[in-house]
Design a protein around this motif. Structure first.
Motif, PDB file in Angstrom:
ATOM      1  N   ALA A 191     -14.326   8.260  17.425  1.00 24.62           N
ATOM      2  CA  ALA A 191     -15.385   7.328  16.916  1.00 24.62           C
ATOM      3  C   ALA A 191     -15.401   6.883  16.041  1.00 24.62           C
ATOM      4  CB  ALA A 191     -16.476   8.958  17.182  1.00 24.62           C
ATOM      5  N   GLU A 192     -15.248   6.530  14.863  1.00 18.45           N
ATOM      6  CA  GLU A 192     -15.687   5.771  14.074  1.00 18.45           C
ATOM      7  C   GLU A 192     -15.026   4.376  14.224  1.00 18.45           C
ATOM      8  OE1 GLU A 192     -14.774   7.327   9.591  1.00 18.45           O
ATOM      9  OE2 GLU A 192     -14.687   9.237  10.910  1.00 18.45           O
ATOM     10  N   GLY A 193     -15.992   3.520  13.723  1.00 17.75           N
ATOM     11  CA  GLY A 193     -15.656   1.805  13.694  1.00 17.75           C
ATOM     12  C   GLY A 193     -14.456   2.037  12.511  1.00 17.75           C
ATOM     13  N   GLY A 194     -14.016   1.139  12.974  1.00 22.67           N
ATOM     14  CA  GLY A 194     -12.273   0.818  11.735  1.00 22.67           C
ATOM     15  C   GLY A 194     -12.642  -0.757  11.559  1.00 22.67           C
ATOM     16  N   TYR A 195     -11.930  -1.106   9.996  1.00 22.33           N
ATOM     17  CA  TYR A 195     -12.454  -2.135   9.439  1.00 22.33           C
ATOM     18  C   TYR A 195     -11.452  -2.403   8.647  1.00 22.33           C
ATOM     19  CZ  TYR A 195     -17.254  -2.605  10.858  1.00 22.33           C
ATOM     20  OH  TYR A 195     -18.201  -2.863  11.826  1.00 22.33           O
ATOM     21  N   ASP A 196     -10.464  -3.313   8.344  1.00 21.51           N
ATOM     22  CA  ASP A 196      -9.277  -3.410   7.837  1.00 21.51           C
ATOM     23  C   ASP A 196      -9.802  -2.650   6.495  1.00 21.51           C
ATOM     24  OD1 ASP A 196      -7.081  -5.304   6.950  1.00 21.51           O
ATOM     25  OD2 ASP A 196      -8.267  -5.475   5.626  1.00 21.51           O
ATOM     26  N   PHE A 197     -10.840  -3.514   5.623  1.00 21.87           N
ATOM     27  CA  PHE A 197     -10.819  -2.994   3.913  1.00 21.87           C
ATOM     28  C   PHE A 197     -10.964  -1.245   3.714  1.00 21.87           C
ATOM     29  CE2 PHE A 197     -13.338  -1.286  -0.068  1.00 21.87           C
ATOM     30  CZ  PHE A 197     -12.369  -2.737  -0.246  1.00 21.87           C
ATOM     31  N   THR A 198     -10.932  -0.534   4.938  1.00 22.77           N
ATOM     32  CA  THR A 198     -11.448   1.034   4.483  1.00 22.77           C
ATOM     33  C   THR A 198     -10.039   1.061   5.233  1.00 22.77           C
ATOM     34  OG1 THR A 198     -12.264   0.849   6.805  1.00 22.77           O
ATOM     35  CG2 THR A 198     -13.956   1.142   4.892  1.00 22.77           C
ATOM     36  N   ILE A 199      -9.330   0.564   5.999  1.00 21.14           N
ATOM     37  CA  ILE A 199      -8.225   1.154   6.780  1.00 21.14           C
ATOM     38  C   ILE A 199      -7.453   0.854   5.732  1.00 21.14           C
ATOM     39  CG2 ILE A 199      -6.022   0.430   8.389  1.00 21.14           C
ATOM     40  CD1 ILE A 199      -8.545   1.985  10.160  1.00 21.14           C
ATOM     41  N   GLN A 200      -6.836  -0.084   4.425  1.00 17.82           N
ATOM     42  CA  GLN A 200      -6.201  -0.688   3.909  1.00 17.82           C
ATOM     43  C   GLN A 200      -6.271   0.657   2.976  1.00 17.82           C
ATOM     44  OE1 GLN A 200      -5.079  -4.203   2.286  1.00 17.82           O
ATOM     45  NE2 GLN A 200      -5.556  -5.056   3.662  1.00 17.82           N
ATOM     46  N   ALA A 201      -7.692   1.070   2.485  1.00 20.39           N
ATOM     47  CA  ALA A 201      -7.857   1.922   1.378  1.00 20.39           C
ATOM     48  C   ALA A 201      -7.352   3.757   2.305  1.00 20.39           C
ATOM     49  CB  ALA A 201      -9.059   2.213   1.015  1.00 20.39           C
ATOM     50  N   GLU A 202      -7.253   4.038   3.076  1.00 26.14           N
ATOM     51  CA  GLU A 202      -6.997   5.432   3.925  1.00 26.14           C
ATOM     52  C   GLU A 202      -5.795   5.132   4.315  1.00 26.14           C
ATOM     53  OE1 GLU A 202     -10.675   6.441   6.465  1.00 26.14           O
ATOM     54  OE2 GLU A 202     -11.309   7.540   4.363  1.00 26.14           O
ATOM     55  N   SER A 203      -4.923   4.063   4.972  1.00 28.07           N
ATOM     56  CA  SER A 203      -3.929   4.929   5.157  1.00 28.07           C
ATOM     57  C   SER A 203      -2.914   4.521   4.079  1.00 28.07           C
ATOM     58  CB  SER A 203      -3.531   2.651   5.421  1.00 28.07           C
ATOM     59  OG  SER A 203      -3.484   2.049   4.455  1.00 28.07           O
ATOM     60  N   GLY A 204      -3.007   4.230   2.426  1.00 31.95           N
ATOM     61  CA  GLY A 204      -2.143   4.595   1.140  1.00 31.95           C
ATOM     62  C   GLY A 204      -2.326   2.717   1.249  1.00 31.95           C
ATOM     63  N   LEU A 205      -2.058   1.953   1.584  1.00 31.41           N
ATOM     64  CA  LEU A 205      -1.057   0.651   1.171  1.00 31.41           C
ATOM     65  C   LEU A 205      -1.853   0.125   0.085  1.00 31.41           C
ATOM     66  CD1 LEU A 205      -1.644  -1.457   5.038  1.00 31.41           C
ATOM     67  CD2 LEU A 205       0.310  -0.937   3.651  1.00 31.41           C
ATOM     68  N   MET A 206      -3.146   0.494  -0.129  1.00 29.89           N
ATOM     69  CA  MET A 206      -4.269  -0.095  -1.157  1.00 29.89           C
ATOM     70  C   MET A 206      -3.963   0.663  -2.288  1.00 29.89           C
ATOM     71  SD  MET A 206      -8.570   0.147  -1.714  1.00 29.89           S
ATOM     72  CE  MET A 206      -8.636  -1.271  -0.396  1.00 29.89           C
ATOM     73  N   ALA A 207      -3.252   2.098  -2.309  1.00 30.33           N
ATOM     74  CA  ALA A 207      -3.096   3.071  -3.621  1.00 30.33           C
ATOM     75  C   ALA A 207      -1.707   2.126  -4.249  1.00 30.33           C
ATOM     76  CB  ALA A 207      -3.021   4.685  -2.922  1.00 30.33           C
ATOM     77  N   ILE A 208      -0.465   1.856  -2.839  1.00 32.81           N
ATOM     78  CA  ILE A 208       0.342   1.193  -3.867  1.00 32.81           C
ATOM     79  C   ILE A 208       0.930  -0.523  -3.864  1.00 32.81           C
ATOM     80  CG2 ILE A 208       1.438   3.107  -2.501  1.00 32.81           C
ATOM     81  CD1 ILE A 208       2.454   0.883  -0.064  1.00 32.81           C
ATOM     82  N   THR A 209      -0.480  -0.987  -4.183  1.00 30.25           N
ATOM     83  CA  THR A 209      -1.389  -2.545  -4.015  1.00 30.25           C
ATOM     84  C   THR A 209      -1.766  -2.411  -5.308  1.00 30.25           C
ATOM     85  OG1 THR A 209      -0.732  -2.828  -2.372  1.00 30.25           O
ATOM     86  CG2 THR A 209      -1.728  -4.203  -3.814  1.00 30.25           C
ATOM     87  N   GLY A 210      -1.251  -3.748  -6.402  1.00 25.50           N
ATOM     88  CA  GLY A 210      -2.134  -3.487  -7.492  1.00 25.50           C
ATOM     89  C   GLY A 210      -1.592  -3.657  -9.108  1.00 25.50           C
TER      90      GLY A 210
ATOM     91  N   GLY B 126       8.670  13.765  -1.010  1.00 22.80           N
ATOM     92  CA  GLY B 126       7.855  14.559  -1.032  1.00 22.80           C
ATOM     93  C   GLY B 126       7.097  14.087  -2.599  1.00 22.80           C
ATOM     94  N   LYS B 127       7.478  13.073  -3.130  1.00 24.46           N
ATOM     95  CA  LYS B 127       7.120  12.534  -4.314  1.00 24.46           C
ATOM     96  C   LYS B 127       6.429  11.486  -4.004  1.00 24.46           C
ATOM     97  CE  LYS B 127      11.728  13.041  -6.673  1.00 24.46           C
ATOM     98  NZ  LYS B 127      12.901  12.776  -8.110  1.00 24.46           N
ATOM     99  N   GLU B 128       5.409  11.504  -5.258  1.00 21.52           N
ATOM    100  CA  GLU B 128       3.504  10.300  -4.645  1.00 21.52           C
ATOM    101  C   GLU B 128       4.413   8.731  -5.068  1.00 21.52           C
ATOM    102  OE1 GLU B 128       1.114   9.558  -3.501  1.00 21.52           O
ATOM    103  OE2 GLU B 128       0.307  11.994  -3.875  1.00 21.52           O
ATOM    104  N   SER B 129       3.704   8.156  -4.829  1.00 23.06           N
ATOM    105  CA  SER B 129       4.261   6.563  -5.109  1.00 23.06           C
ATOM    106  C   SER B 129       3.472   6.098  -5.906  1.00 23.06           C
ATOM    107  CB  SER B 129       4.758   5.357  -3.742  1.00 23.06           C
ATOM    108  OG  SER B 129       5.798   6.165  -2.587  1.00 23.06           O
ATOM    109  N   ARG B 130       3.709   4.863  -6.512  1.00 16.52           N
ATOM    110  CA  ARG B 130       3.355   4.820  -7.458  1.00 16.52           C
ATOM    111  C   ARG B 130       2.710   2.961  -7.188  1.00 16.52           C
ATOM    112  NH1 ARG B 130       5.518   3.199 -12.610  1.00 16.52           N
ATOM    113  NH2 ARG B 130       7.061   3.723 -12.690  1.00 16.52           N
ATOM    114  N   ARG B 131       1.797   2.218  -8.451  1.00 11.37           N
ATOM    115  CA  ARG B 131       2.073   1.035  -7.880  1.00 11.37           C
ATOM    116  C   ARG B 131       2.657   0.565  -9.032  1.00 11.37           C
ATOM    117  NH1 ARG B 131      -3.525   3.041  -7.913  1.00 11.37           N
ATOM    118  NH2 ARG B 131      -3.996   2.370  -9.726  1.00 11.37           N
TER     119      ARG B 131
END
Length: 385
Positions: free
Chosen positions: A136-155, A220-225
């Motif tokens: 039921a939620e709307g989706g915006y690119d910025f929040t999707i980048q955050a919640e999908s893990g893409l943002m966590a591995i970028t920067g 099972g290892k966490e990825s990093r930036r």
């Protein structure tokens, strides 16, 4: 005359902003007739997204709406809903990105329209999909980048998570939607039936994790930036030169050896057991990278490009957007097109990246003004129904 790939295919486009419109623009490039349905009060949200603008018109809107026809329809009115039902009878494809249940409440959901047109391919684009806890939620690119893990591995490794400079999850979702629609058209040739497609920004973004996802799922290892470096290939990053920045992509041991011997004149580096194999270089990147950084800082970018290209080592200059569009690659490939426009005379747009040896794409036309084709599009429902 050779036909375009989707000549004769009609698309009822109820989408707005970027994911849906980029999908339907691809279909228009391939020759489909796209009816862009917009609200009479302002139309697509991106018509108001500026600056930048040209004569008060949003350049954002221009990027994903070429080749379409615009009609204004008020879906809150019974007259407007009746017009959409009439168009759905003629359409092969419908693309929408309304909140879940909104079109069902108007009698324009998949079940209702498939009943009157069983061949209709109905593509729903949303943030989190039409099923699941967040449907039921709307989706915006910025929040999707955050919640999908893409943002966590970028920067940068020590900095904040970072989004990409364009709305990448919207654009990839549009590509996925177009791909699914084309497959559904192929399936319809065999079955005679259309179907409902559920394409989500979140799904598309998670799929883009690619090797990062595979690495986590297997270990099972966490990825990093890693900033502009690569997690599993070294050296594969930016290096400052005496006058700019160089992008270096040594994809294998042979390329690293060629770079060191032919371009850097440092044959001792690949001979060092710490750097001989890629895995060794990954384990010892903190030792190797400062050595390479000092070497690259001693010459200009152009000199390094010549040396590296001679050694057949993948490399490039970090260009500004203005440099991209004046580059010989863009010019030779004809990536910028100029289309006639009744207000501005001409508009410069980036052409479709699709290329066929035998089948032409549709001749590109300027993005439409709000409601420019209302009479043409809605008039057909009176004539043909």
């Amino acid at each position: 005359m050779t036909r375009t790939p989707l000549e004769g295919i009609r698309v009822l486009d109820l989408s707005r902003v970027l994911a849906g419109p980029s999908c339907t623009q691809t279909l228009a490039d391939l020759g489909a007739e796209v009816w862009k349905i917009e609200h009479p009060a302002g139309g697509d949200d991106t018509r108001g997204w500026m600056p930048p603008d040209i004569g008060g018109e949003s350049t954002y809107f221009l990027c994903c709406n070429r080749g379409k026809k615009s009609a204004t329809v008020d879906l809150k009115s019974e007259t407007g809903r009746a017009a959409i039902r009439s168009l759905a009878l003629e359409a092969d494809i419908l693309v929408e990105n309304f909140r879940i249940g909104a079109l069902d409440a108007m009698g324009l959901g998949y079940e209702a329209l498939a009943e009157i047109n069983p061949r209709l391919i109905y593509c729903s684009i949303s943030g989190y999909g039409r099923t699941g806890p967040r449907a039921a939620e709307g989706g915006y690119d910025f929040t999707i980048q955050a919640e999908s893990g893409l943002m966590a591995i970028t920067g940068d490794p020590g900095g904040q998570p970072m989004k990409l400079g364009v709305a990448i999850t919207d654009l990839v979702t549009g590509m996925n939607a177009a791909q699914a629609i084309l497959a559904a058209l192929y399936a319809r040739d065999r079955t005679g039936r259309g179907q409902n497609l559920d394409i989500a920004l979140f799904d598309s973004a998670v799929a883009m994790l690619a090797n990062v996802a595979s690495g986590y799922l297997q270990t099972g290892k966490e990825s990093r930036r890693f900033g502009n470096a690569h997690a599993t290939v070294v050296p594969y990053q930016l290096f400052d030169t005496s006058d700019g920045t160089l992008a270096l992509a040594c994809g294998n041991d042979a390329q690293f050896r060629a770079m060191c011997e032919a371009a850097l004149e440092r044959p001792d580096l690949p001979a060092d057991p710490r750097f001989t194999r890629n895995r060794d270089r990954v384990d010892n990147r903190e030792v190797l990278i400062p050595v390479l950084a000092e070497i690259f800082s001693g010459r200009a970018t152009g000199e390094w490009l010549t040396k590296l290209e001679t050694a057949k080592v993948p490399c490039g200059k970090v260009r500004k957007v203005s440099e991209v569009f004046s580059s010989p690659e863009v010019m030779k490939r004809g990536l910028v097109i100029e289309v006639a426009d009744p207000v501005h005379g001409t508009l410069k747009l980036v052409r479709s990246p699709l290329n066929f040896s035998d089948t032409p794409l549709a001749e590109p036309t300027a993005p439409p003004r709000l409601g420019e084709h209302t009479d043409e599009i809605l008039g057909r429902t009176v004539m043909e129904n």
